[in-house]
Write an enzyme that holds these catalytic residues in place. Structure first.
Site, PDB file in Angstrom:
ATOM      1  N   LYS A   1       0.846  -1.219   0.000  1.00  0.00           N
ATOM      2  CA  LYS A   1       0.000   0.000   0.000  1.00  0.00           C
ATOM      3  C   LYS A   1       0.862   1.242   0.000  1.00  0.00           C
ATOM      4  O   LYS A   1       2.027   1.224   0.398  1.00  0.00           O
ATOM      5  CB  LYS A   1      -0.935   0.025   1.205  1.00  0.00           C
TER       6      LYS A   1
ATOM      7  N   ASP B   1      -2.295  -1.613  10.290  1.00  0.00           N
ATOM      8  CA  ASP B   1      -2.416  -1.640   8.826  1.00  0.00           C
ATOM      9  C   ASP B   1      -2.885  -2.994   8.291  1.00  0.00           C
ATOM     10  O   ASP B   1      -3.112  -3.128   7.087  1.00  0.00           O
ATOM     11  CB  ASP B   1      -1.061  -1.330   8.176  1.00  0.00           C
TER      12      ASP B   1
HETATM   13  O1  C5P Z   1      -0.276  -1.148  14.924  1.00  0.00           O
HETATM   14  P1  C5P Z   1       1.161  -1.377  14.659  1.00  0.00           P
HETATM   15  O2  C5P Z   1       1.718  -2.523  15.430  1.00  0.00           O
HETATM   16  O3  C5P Z   1       1.511  -1.466  13.212  1.00  0.00           O
HETATM   17  O4  C5P Z   1       1.894  -0.096  15.186  1.00  0.00           O
HETATM   18  C1  C5P Z   1       3.286  -0.060  15.381  1.00  0.00           C
HETATM   19  C2  C5P Z   1       3.640   1.179  16.163  1.00  0.00           C
HETATM   20  O5  C5P Z   1       3.410   2.337  15.356  1.00  0.00           O
HETATM   21  C3  C5P Z   1       2.829   1.411  17.420  1.00  0.00           C
HETATM   22  O6  C5P Z   1       3.376   0.742  18.516  1.00  0.00           O
HETATM   23  C4  C5P Z   1       2.929   2.911  17.582  1.00  0.00           C
HETATM   24  O7  C5P Z   1       4.182   3.274  18.118  1.00  0.00           O
HETATM   25  C5  C5P Z   1       2.912   3.395  16.146  1.00  0.00           C
HETATM   26  N1  C5P Z   1       1.547   3.753  15.702  1.00  0.00           N
HETATM   27  C6  C5P Z   1       0.950   4.895  16.207  1.00  0.00           C
HETATM   28  N2  C5P Z   1      -0.299   5.236  15.799  1.00  0.00           N
HETATM   29  C7  C5P Z   1      -0.954   4.494  14.888  1.00  0.00           C
HETATM   30  C8  C5P Z   1      -0.372   3.332  14.339  1.00  0.00           C
HETATM   31  C9  C5P Z   1       0.887   2.982  14.783  1.00  0.00           C
HETATM   32  O8  C5P Z   1       1.541   5.590  17.031  1.00  0.00           O
HETATM   33  N3  C5P Z   1      -2.155   4.864  14.494  1.00  0.00           N
END
Ligand code: C5P
Length: 319
Positions: A12, A148
C-alpha cells in the site's frame, strides 16, 4: 496428498496520512487514506509438525523468521481462537504449519509488507484449516495484529480511522500510476511516530491529543480518487509522517527532489518510509521518472506499478 494454500497480498501507499495527537495508549488517531498497489507478497501455508516460517526474495535476509513475524502471529491467533493447541502434530493440528513468504514488497519500507504477510497468512490458514471464519472475525484478528493489517486484507482504497484499523472502503474512478524508490535499510514505524511527536514538541505546538487537531480526510483528495484525476490527487496528497521520516533519514530529501525534477506529479514518503512514492500521469511518465531515479544514485532500487490493487486473494489451494 500434500495440502497447501497460496495467497497473494498487495503493498500500500498512503495518499493521505493525517496524524492526530499521541493517545494515552501510545497510538495516534489517524485519517489514513490507503491505496493498494500492485507489488505483492505471496504467502503459502502447508501442514507441518511445528510452526515454521521461511522467506525467499531479494530482501529475505531482513525478515524475522521467529514468532515476531506477523504471519506467524496471524496463524497462532487463528489457531487459538479455533481451539487448536498450537503444538502441531497429529490430526493436522495447527500451530503446526509451514508458512512460506515469497517477498516482493520492500521490508520495513512503509508499504505494509509485514502487514501483508499477516493478512495473507490469516486468509491462507483459514482456507487450509477450513476454519470458516467470517469476514468480520478475520478483520478483528487483523486489527489485533496491527493497525495496517485490516487494509492488507481488504485492498482497493479505504479510509482508515482510529489507529488506522477502522476501514471505510473508497470508490476509485481510475488507475493511478506510481514509481517507488526503495531506500537502503528500513525505518522503524514506532521510531518515526516518536520523531513526529518530538518535532511537534520542539516546534512548540505540543504532541498530545489536546494539542493536535483531530485528523480529517481531505474532501479534495477523496474527490480526486473518485474521479480518477491524477493531477487533482497529486495536489491533495499529504503525509504528516514525512517530516519525521526525512528527519531520521535526511538523504530522502535528495530522492524526493530527483523524482520531482524528473516530472512526477507528486513526490512523497510512503507511510512511515523510507520508501518514497511518486505519482505520475501514465506508464510512459513512470518509465521516465524511474530512469531518472535510477540514474540519480539516491536510492537502492526502483519499482513501477499502479493502483488500486485487489486485497488478499487465494491464488491456489489444495486440501
Ligand atoms: O499497529 P502497529 O503494530 O503497526 O503499530 C506499530 C507502532 O506504530 C505502534 O506501537 C505505535 O508506536 C505506532 N503507531 C501509532 N499510531 C498508529 C499506528 C501505529 O503511534 N495509528
Amino acid at each position: 496428498m500434500t495440502a497447501s494454500v497460496t495467497v497473494r497480498v498487495p503493498a500500500k501507499v498512503n495518499v493521505q496520512l493525517a496524524v492526530g495527537g499521541l493517545r494515552p495508549d501510545g497510538f495516534h488517531d489517524l485519517a489514513n487514506v490507503f491505496l493498494a498497489v500492485g507489488l505483492y507478497d505471496e504467502v503459502t501455508v502447508a501442514p507441518a509438525d511445528e510452526l515454521r516460517v521461511t522467506c525467499t526474495g531479494p530482501d529475505a535476509g531482513q525478515v524475522p523468521l521467529d514468532r515476531t513475524n506477523l504471519a506467524a502471529r496471524a496463524a497462532l491467533a487463528l489457531a487459538e481462537r479455533h481451539g487448536r493447541d498450537g503444538r502441531g502434530g497429529g490430526g493436522g493440528v495447527v500451530g503446526g504449519v509451514h508458512i512460506h513468504i515469497d517477498k516482493d514488497i520492500p521490508v520495513a519500507g512503509g508499504m505494509a509488507g509485514g502487514s501483508a504477510d499477516g493478512a495473507g497468512a490469516l486468509l491462507a490458514c483459514d482456507a487450509l484449516w477450513g476454519t470458516g471464519a467470517s469476514r468480520e472475525e478475520l478483520l478483528e484478528i487483523c486489527a489485533e495484529l496491527g493497525s495496517d493489517v485490516p487494509f492488507s486484507l481488504v485492498g482497493g482504497a479505504a479510509l482508515g480511522r482510529g489507529r488506522g484499523e477502522l476501514l471505510t472502503p473508497l470508490e476509485v474512478g481510475g488507475t493511478f500510476h506510481w514509481v517507488f524508490a526503495v531506500a537502503d535499510g528500513g525505518l522503524s514505524t514506532p521510531a518515526v511516530y516518536a520523531e513526529c511527536d518530538r518535532l511537534r514538541e520542539t516546534s512548540g505546538t505540543g504532541a498530545g491529543v489536546a494539542d493536535v487537531p483531530d485528523p480529517e480526510a481531505s474532501a479534495a483528495l477523496l474527490d480526486a480518487l473518485r474521479t480518477g484525476d491524477a493531477a487533482a490527487l497529486a495536489a491533495a496528497v499529504s503525509n504528516d509522517l514525512q517530516a519525521a521520516a526525512v528527519s531520521l533519514r535526511p538523504s530522502l530529501a535528495a530522492t524526493l527532489a530527483a523524482g520531482t525534477e524528473a516530472g512526477a506529479l507528486a513526490a512523497m514518503v510512503s507511510g512511515s518510509g523510507p520508501t518514497t512514492a511518486f505519482l505520475v500521469t501514465d506508464e510512459a511518465e513512470a518509465a521516465k521518472v524511474a530512469d531518472a531515479l535510477r540514474a540519480s544514485g539516491t536510492c537502492r532500487s526502483v519499482r513501477v506499478t499502479s493502483g488500486p490493487a485487489a486485497g488478499a486473494t487465494v491464488l491456489r489451494g489444495s486440501n
